[in-house]
Design a protein around this motif. Structure first.
Motif, PDB file in Angstrom:
ATOM      1  N   GLY A 165       0.428  -0.589 -13.520  1.00 51.61           N
ATOM      2  CA  GLY A 165      -0.587  -1.460 -12.927  1.00 51.61           C
ATOM      3  C   GLY A 165      -1.152  -0.911 -11.639  1.00 51.61           C
ATOM      4  O   GLY A 165      -0.539  -0.088 -10.968  1.00 51.61           O
ATOM      5  N   GLY A 166      -2.339  -1.374 -11.311  1.00 55.18           N
ATOM      6  CA  GLY A 166      -3.020  -0.892 -10.121  1.00 55.18           C
ATOM      7  C   GLY A 166      -3.770   0.397 -10.390  1.00 55.18           C
ATOM      8  O   GLY A 166      -3.945   0.819 -11.532  1.00 55.18           O
ATOM      9  N   ARG A 167      -4.189   1.055  -9.324  1.00 57.79           N
ATOM     10  CA  ARG A 167      -4.912   2.311  -9.470  1.00 57.79           C
ATOM     11  C   ARG A 167      -4.591   3.226  -8.284  1.00 57.79           C
ATOM     12  O   ARG A 167      -4.305   2.766  -7.179  1.00 57.79           O
ATOM     13  CB  ARG A 167      -6.428   2.075  -9.549  1.00 57.79           C
ATOM     14  CG  ARG A 167      -7.072   1.602  -8.264  1.00 57.79           C
ATOM     15  CD  ARG A 167      -8.551   1.316  -8.436  1.00 57.79           C
ATOM     16  NE  ARG A 167      -9.238   1.069  -7.184  1.00 57.79           N
ATOM     17  CZ  ARG A 167      -9.210  -0.079  -6.522  1.00 57.79           C
ATOM     18  NH1 ARG A 167      -8.554  -1.109  -7.024  1.00 57.79           N
ATOM     19  NH2 ARG A 167      -9.855  -0.214  -5.373  1.00 57.79           N
ATOM     20  N   TRP A 168      -4.625   4.510  -8.559  1.00 52.89           N
ATOM     21  CA  TRP A 168      -4.445   5.513  -7.517  1.00 52.89           C
ATOM     22  C   TRP A 168      -5.813   5.913  -6.978  1.00 52.89           C
ATOM     23  O   TRP A 168      -6.729   6.183  -7.744  1.00 52.89           O
ATOM     24  CB  TRP A 168      -3.749   6.747  -8.064  1.00 52.89           C
ATOM     25  CG  TRP A 168      -2.280   6.603  -8.271  1.00 52.89           C
ATOM     26  CD1 TRP A 168      -1.622   6.433  -9.455  1.00 52.89           C
ATOM     27  CD2 TRP A 168      -1.271   6.641  -7.251  1.00 52.89           C
ATOM     28  NE1 TRP A 168      -0.269   6.349  -9.239  1.00 52.89           N
ATOM     29  CE2 TRP A 168      -0.024   6.482  -7.910  1.00 52.89           C
ATOM     30  CE3 TRP A 168      -1.301   6.797  -5.865  1.00 52.89           C
ATOM     31  CZ2 TRP A 168       1.191   6.467  -7.204  1.00 52.89           C
ATOM     32  CZ3 TRP A 168      -0.104   6.777  -5.164  1.00 52.89           C
ATOM     33  CH2 TRP A 168       1.117   6.615  -5.834  1.00 52.89           C
ATOM     34  N   SER A 185      -0.048  -5.020   3.258  1.00 54.95           N
ATOM     35  CA  SER A 185       0.074  -6.252   2.467  1.00 54.95           C
ATOM     36  C   SER A 185      -0.945  -7.255   2.990  1.00 54.95           C
ATOM     37  O   SER A 185      -0.839  -7.742   4.125  1.00 54.95           O
ATOM     38  CB  SER A 185       1.483  -6.822   2.575  1.00 54.95           C
ATOM     39  OG  SER A 185       2.453  -5.884   2.129  1.00 54.95           O
ATOM     40  N   ALA A 229      -3.108  -8.721  -2.223  1.00 55.24           N
ATOM     41  CA  ALA A 229      -3.399  -7.314  -2.516  1.00 55.24           C
ATOM     42  C   ALA A 229      -2.501  -6.416  -1.661  1.00 55.24           C
ATOM     43  O   ALA A 229      -2.147  -6.760  -0.529  1.00 55.24           O
ATOM     44  CB  ALA A 229      -4.863  -6.996  -2.242  1.00 55.24           C
ATOM     45  N   THR A 230      -2.134  -5.272  -2.231  1.00 52.52           N
ATOM     46  CA  THR A 230      -1.332  -4.297  -1.482  1.00 52.52           C
ATOM     47  C   THR A 230      -1.923  -2.906  -1.635  1.00 52.52           C
ATOM     48  O   THR A 230      -2.621  -2.612  -2.603  1.00 52.52           O
ATOM     49  CB  THR A 230       0.131  -4.267  -1.979  1.00 52.52           C
ATOM     50  OG1 THR A 230       0.163  -3.881  -3.364  1.00 52.52           O
ATOM     51  CG2 THR A 230       0.809  -5.608  -1.797  1.00 52.52           C
ATOM     52  N   GLU A 264      -0.401   1.084  -0.948  1.00 49.38           N
ATOM     53  CA  GLU A 264       0.611   2.027  -0.488  1.00 49.38           C
ATOM     54  C   GLU A 264      -0.085   3.298  -0.016  1.00 49.38           C
ATOM     55  O   GLU A 264      -0.757   3.973  -0.800  1.00 49.38           O
ATOM     56  CB  GLU A 264       1.590   2.380  -1.614  1.00 49.38           C
ATOM     57  CG  GLU A 264       2.415   1.222  -2.137  1.00 49.38           C
ATOM     58  CD  GLU A 264       3.344   1.656  -3.258  1.00 49.38           C
ATOM     59  OE1 GLU A 264       3.394   2.878  -3.560  1.00 49.38           O
ATOM     60  OE2 GLU A 264       4.011   0.789  -3.846  1.00 49.38           O
ATOM     61  N   LEU A 308      -1.964   3.816  -3.528  1.00 40.59           N
ATOM     62  CA  LEU A 308      -1.743   2.999  -4.718  1.00 40.59           C
ATOM     63  C   LEU A 308      -2.183   1.578  -4.395  1.00 40.59           C
ATOM     64  O   LEU A 308      -1.568   0.900  -3.571  1.00 40.59           O
ATOM     65  CB  LEU A 308      -0.265   3.020  -5.129  1.00 40.59           C
ATOM     66  CG  LEU A 308       0.116   2.143  -6.323  1.00 40.59           C
ATOM     67  CD1 LEU A 308      -0.712   2.492  -7.563  1.00 40.59           C
ATOM     68  CD2 LEU A 308       1.607   2.263  -6.618  1.00 40.59           C
ATOM     69  N   ARG A 350      -3.029  -2.300  -5.517  1.00 42.72           N
ATOM     70  CA  ARG A 350      -2.780  -3.366  -6.496  1.00 42.72           C
ATOM     71  C   ARG A 350      -3.534  -4.606  -6.031  1.00 42.72           C
ATOM     72  O   ARG A 350      -3.384  -5.046  -4.887  1.00 42.72           O
ATOM     73  CB  ARG A 350      -1.289  -3.657  -6.636  1.00 42.72           C
ATOM     74  CG  ARG A 350      -0.519  -2.515  -7.303  1.00 42.72           C
ATOM     75  CD  ARG A 350       0.900  -2.947  -7.667  1.00 42.72           C
ATOM     76  NE  ARG A 350       1.567  -1.931  -8.460  1.00 42.72           N
ATOM     77  CZ  ARG A 350       2.411  -1.020  -7.964  1.00 42.72           C
ATOM     78  NH1 ARG A 350       2.648  -0.999  -6.666  1.00 42.72           N
ATOM     79  NH2 ARG A 350       2.993  -0.145  -8.753  1.00 42.72           N
ATOM     80  N   GLU A 351      -4.338  -5.138  -6.939  1.00 43.63           N
ATOM     81  CA  GLU A 351      -5.162  -6.299  -6.605  1.00 43.63           C
ATOM     82  C   GLU A 351      -4.317  -7.573  -6.642  1.00 43.63           C
ATOM     83  O   GLU A 351      -3.213  -7.588  -7.197  1.00 43.63           O
ATOM     84  CB  GLU A 351      -6.325  -6.405  -7.602  1.00 43.63           C
ATOM     85  CG  GLU A 351      -7.277  -5.219  -7.578  1.00 43.63           C
ATOM     86  CD  GLU A 351      -8.002  -5.085  -6.246  1.00 43.63           C
ATOM     87  OE1 GLU A 351      -8.186  -6.117  -5.561  1.00 43.63           O
ATOM     88  OE2 GLU A 351      -8.375  -3.950  -5.887  1.00 43.63           O
ATOM     89  N   ARG A 383      -2.701 -11.058  -7.678  1.00 40.75           N
ATOM     90  CA  ARG A 383      -2.413 -11.655  -8.976  1.00 40.75           C
ATOM     91  C   ARG A 383      -3.278 -12.916  -9.153  1.00 40.75           C
ATOM     92  O   ARG A 383      -3.616 -13.568  -8.172  1.00 40.75           O
ATOM     93  CB  ARG A 383      -0.939 -12.051  -9.074  1.00 40.75           C
ATOM     94  CG  ARG A 383       0.000 -10.834  -9.051  1.00 40.75           C
ATOM     95  CD  ARG A 383       1.438 -11.300  -9.105  1.00 40.75           C
ATOM     96  NE  ARG A 383       2.354 -10.163  -9.095  1.00 40.75           N
ATOM     97  CZ  ARG A 383       3.678 -10.280  -9.075  1.00 40.75           C
ATOM     98  NH1 ARG A 383       4.231 -11.493  -9.083  1.00 40.75           N
ATOM     99  NH2 ARG A 383       4.439  -9.209  -9.057  1.00 40.75           N
TER     100      ARG A 383
END
Length: 220
Positions: free
Chosen positions: A9-12, A46, A51-52, A54, A210, A212-213, A215
């Motif tokens: 999940g997510g995208r780089w 965060s 959304a996060t 990395e 990385l 992540r949208e 939820r």
């Protein structure tokens, strides 16, 4: 800046170091001011909406405990060696910041696979293996001449191409000091050429993020 889906999940997203501050500001505009925490890979942003992001520390860059230090460190020029190998082709060099100070590209013929069967197929396979071994041995010799003299002044070694080919080159005992500087990052590159090596410098310096949208159902 490039983007691709991430496993799980997510995208780089790969961000140029000079643009990371602007990227973080955009993330905050979209998702709200994030909290920042330090991790082994770098920093975690965060956001209030869930959304996060990395932020992974690039090879050769010191780990930072806060965002201001992270931005400063990733933008500082580093001296990085690059080693790209795939079949009979190899490209290597030393980058001072974004510029290649030394470089070399070498290509040797390695026979392709054959559709023949039986004894002929085995003979072609042996010939191909021998050609590959000879090409990688030459690549190790080249690395000794080109990269090893700079090893005491390097921040990291970044490799790319075929992992098995790279591992074979770096297995040469003469290159142990260079192999000790090898970063975890493996660049996905086509057959090494000069243009590929130049592009690899930017990829090696990039901040990998990385993302992540939030939820569904998560709100600020």
């Amino acid at each position: 800046m490039s983007s691709r889906p991430a496993a799980g999940g997510g995208r780089w997203v790969e961000v140029d170091p000079d643009r990371i501050a602007r990227w973080v500001a955009g993330f905050a505009d979209r998702h709200g001011p994030p909290t920042v925490s330090a991790h082994e890979y770098g920093l975690l942003l965060s956001a209030p909406d869930g959304a996060t992001a990395e932020l992974h520390t690039p090879p050769g860059t010191p780990v930072a405990a806060d965002l201001e230090t992270f931005v400063r460190e990733v933008g500082a020029p580093r001296r990085i060696a690059l080693l790209l190998a795939r079949k009979g082709a190899v490209a290597m060099g030393v980058a001072d910041g974004v510029q290649l100070s030394v470089h070399k590209v070498d290509t040797r013929y390695v026979q392709g696979r054959t559709a023949a069967g039986g004894w002929s197929q085995q003979r072609f396979a042996r010939r191909r293996d021998n050609q590959t071994k000879a090409a990688l041995a030459d690549a190790a010799d080249l690395a000794v001449r080109l990269l090893l003299p700079a090893v005491d002044r390097l921040d990291a070694l970044v490799v790319g191409g075929d992992r098995r080919a790279v591992d074979t080159v770096l297995a040469d005992r003469r290159l142990a000091p260079l192999a000790a500087l090898r970063a975890d990052r493996l660049l996905d590159v086509p057959e090494p050429r000069y243009a590929v090596l130049v592009a690899a410098v930017a990829a090696a310096r990039a901040v990998r993020v990385l993302v992540r949208e939030p939820r569904p159902g998560t709100s600020r």
